[in-house]
Design a protein around this motif. Structure first.
Motif, short mmCIF file in Angstrom:
data_model
loop_
_atom_site.label_atom_id
_atom_site.label_comp_id
_atom_site.label_asym_id
_atom_site.label_seq_id
_atom_site.Cartn_x
_atom_site.Cartn_y
_atom_site.Cartn_z
N LYS A 16 0.83 -1.20 0.00
CA LYS A 16 0.00 0.00 0.00
C LYS A 16 0.87 1.25 0.00
O LYS A 16 0.57 2.23 -0.70
CB LYS A 16 -0.92 0.00 1.22
N VAL A 17 1.95 1.23 0.78
CA VAL A 17 2.89 2.37 0.80
C VAL A 17 3.49 2.57 -0.59
O VAL A 17 3.57 3.70 -1.09
CB VAL A 17 4.00 2.16 1.85
N VAL A 18 3.91 1.47 -1.21
CA VAL A 18 4.50 1.55 -2.55
C VAL A 18 3.48 2.10 -3.55
O VAL A 18 3.80 2.95 -4.39
CB VAL A 18 4.99 0.16 -3.01
N LYS A 19 2.24 1.63 -3.46
CA LYS A 19 1.20 2.11 -4.36
C LYS A 19 0.99 3.62 -4.22
O LYS A 19 0.87 4.34 -5.22
CB LYS A 19 -0.11 1.38 -4.09
N GLU A 20 0.98 4.10 -2.98
CA GLU A 20 0.79 5.53 -2.74
C GLU A 20 1.96 6.32 -3.33
O GLU A 20 1.77 7.41 -3.89
CB GLU A 20 0.67 5.80 -1.25
N ILE A 21 3.17 5.78 -3.19
CA ILE A 21 4.35 6.45 -3.75
C ILE A 21 4.27 6.50 -5.26
O ILE A 21 4.50 7.54 -5.89
CB ILE A 21 5.64 5.72 -3.30
N GLU A 22 3.91 5.38 -5.87
CA GLU A 22 3.84 5.32 -7.33
C GLU A 22 2.72 6.20 -7.88
O GLU A 22 2.89 6.85 -8.92
CB GLU A 22 3.65 3.87 -7.76
N GLU A 23 1.60 6.24 -7.18
CA GLU A 23 0.49 7.09 -7.63
C GLU A 23 0.86 8.57 -7.57
O GLU A 23 0.30 9.39 -8.30
CB GLU A 23 -0.75 6.82 -6.79
N ALA A 24 1.82 8.89 -6.69
CA ALA A 24 2.29 10.28 -6.57
C ALA A 24 3.45 10.56 -7.54
O ALA A 24 4.01 11.66 -7.52
CB ALA A 24 2.72 10.56 -5.14
N GLY A 25 3.80 9.56 -8.35
CA GLY A 25 4.86 9.75 -9.34
C GLY A 25 6.23 9.30 -8.90
O GLY A 25 7.22 9.51 -9.62
N GLY A 26 6.33 8.66 -7.74
CA GLY A 26 7.62 8.20 -7.23
C GLY A 26 7.93 6.76 -7.60
O GLY A 26 7.13 6.08 -8.23
N LYS A 27 9.11 6.33 -7.19
CA LYS A 27 9.57 4.97 -7.48
C LYS A 27 9.87 4.24 -6.17
O LYS A 27 10.60 4.76 -5.32
CB LYS A 27 10.82 5.00 -8.35
N ALA A 28 9.32 3.03 -6.04
CA ALA A 28 9.54 2.25 -4.82
C ALA A 28 9.24 0.79 -5.08
O ALA A 28 8.49 0.44 -5.99
CB ALA A 28 8.65 2.77 -3.70
#
Length: 256
Positions: free
Chosen positions: A46-58
């Protein structure tokens, strides 16, 4: 402060709380983030999804810090995903859990941290940094009394800090910096909740003594800053707290 854009940062214990917020902050600044978890994969994902949805990489990687092979596999996955490892935040800790054995706090907060550093030094790039996250109640355990329910954790975390600090010369030889970030009791963390449960009123008493306790996100901001802050290796960053901690200029007083 240097930019973290394009750098890969491994954050232990980052599927929730301070670690998760630190991951989101660094990813928001352009870092590639490895979100580590021990058991709760859905939470880390879920943390990774939130990061990716914000344009980040994780990426989310499961690893138990008390299992050195597991830690090595985590770093291998970080390199496979992002090419290198530029920083490590040793955020995972514990010791208040039940059924983990009498020596669990020391195994996790000292021995596992030391083993994780040994593994990390095989991967960190020249100019990399290791950040160890602790608490004032642990950092000052020799000068300031803490709550009975937290003594074992505090003692073991201080032992871990001392063990890692003793390896600064070794880290320096490999071009790696080491920084400690210590925070007062943090509003909304699992540890604060458990302490307040074990000693009702402890959180309110600490809040009154300190004047203000940092939130999870505020402490995460302080940790994120230390990944690239222009400080000397071995630096200890104190976040929050009040005059009842010696380094803040006050005489030692019991906090519990």
């Amino acid at each position: 402060m240097k930019s973290v854009a394009g750098k890969t940062i491994v954050i232990t214990g980052s599927s929730r709380g301070v670690g998760a917020d630190t991951a989101k902050i660094l990813a928001g600044e352009g870092a590639n983030v490895v979100v580590n978890y021990r058991q709760k994969a859905p939470r880390a994902n879920k943390v990774v999804k939130e990061i990716e949805e914000a344009g980040g990489k994780a990426i989310a990687v499961g690893a138990d810090l008390t299992d050195q092979d597991s830690v090595k596999a985590m770093f291998d996955q970080a390199v496979e995903a992002f090419g290198a490892v530029d920083g490590v935040i040793l955020n995972a800790s514990g010791g208040m859990e039940s059924g983990m054995g009498e020596d669990y706090a020391m195994r996790l907060n000292r021995d596992a941290q030391n083993d994780a550093l040994s593994v990390a030094l095989n991967y960190l790039t020249d100019g990399g940094r290791v950040v160890f996250v602790t608490s004032h109640q642990a950092h000052f355990i020799r000068e300031v009394e803490t709550m009975e329910a937290y003594v074992d954790v505090a003692t073991s975390k201080r032992a871990g800090e001392d063990q890692l600090t003793s390896r600064v010369p070794e880290m320096t030889e490999q071009g790696v910096d080491f920084v400690v970030v210590s925070g007062d009791m943090i509003e909304g963390t699992v540890t604060a909740t458990l302490l307040n449960r074990a000693q009702p009123g402890a959180l309110e008493a600490r809040r009154e003594a300190a004047g203000k306790l940092l939130s999870v996100n505020e402490f995460a901001q302080e940790i994120a800053k230390m990944v690239t802050a222009d400080v000397a290796t071995g630096h200890i960053e104190l976040a929050g707290g009040s005059g009842d901690f010696p380094a803040d200029g006050g005489a030692p007083q019991p906090v519990g």
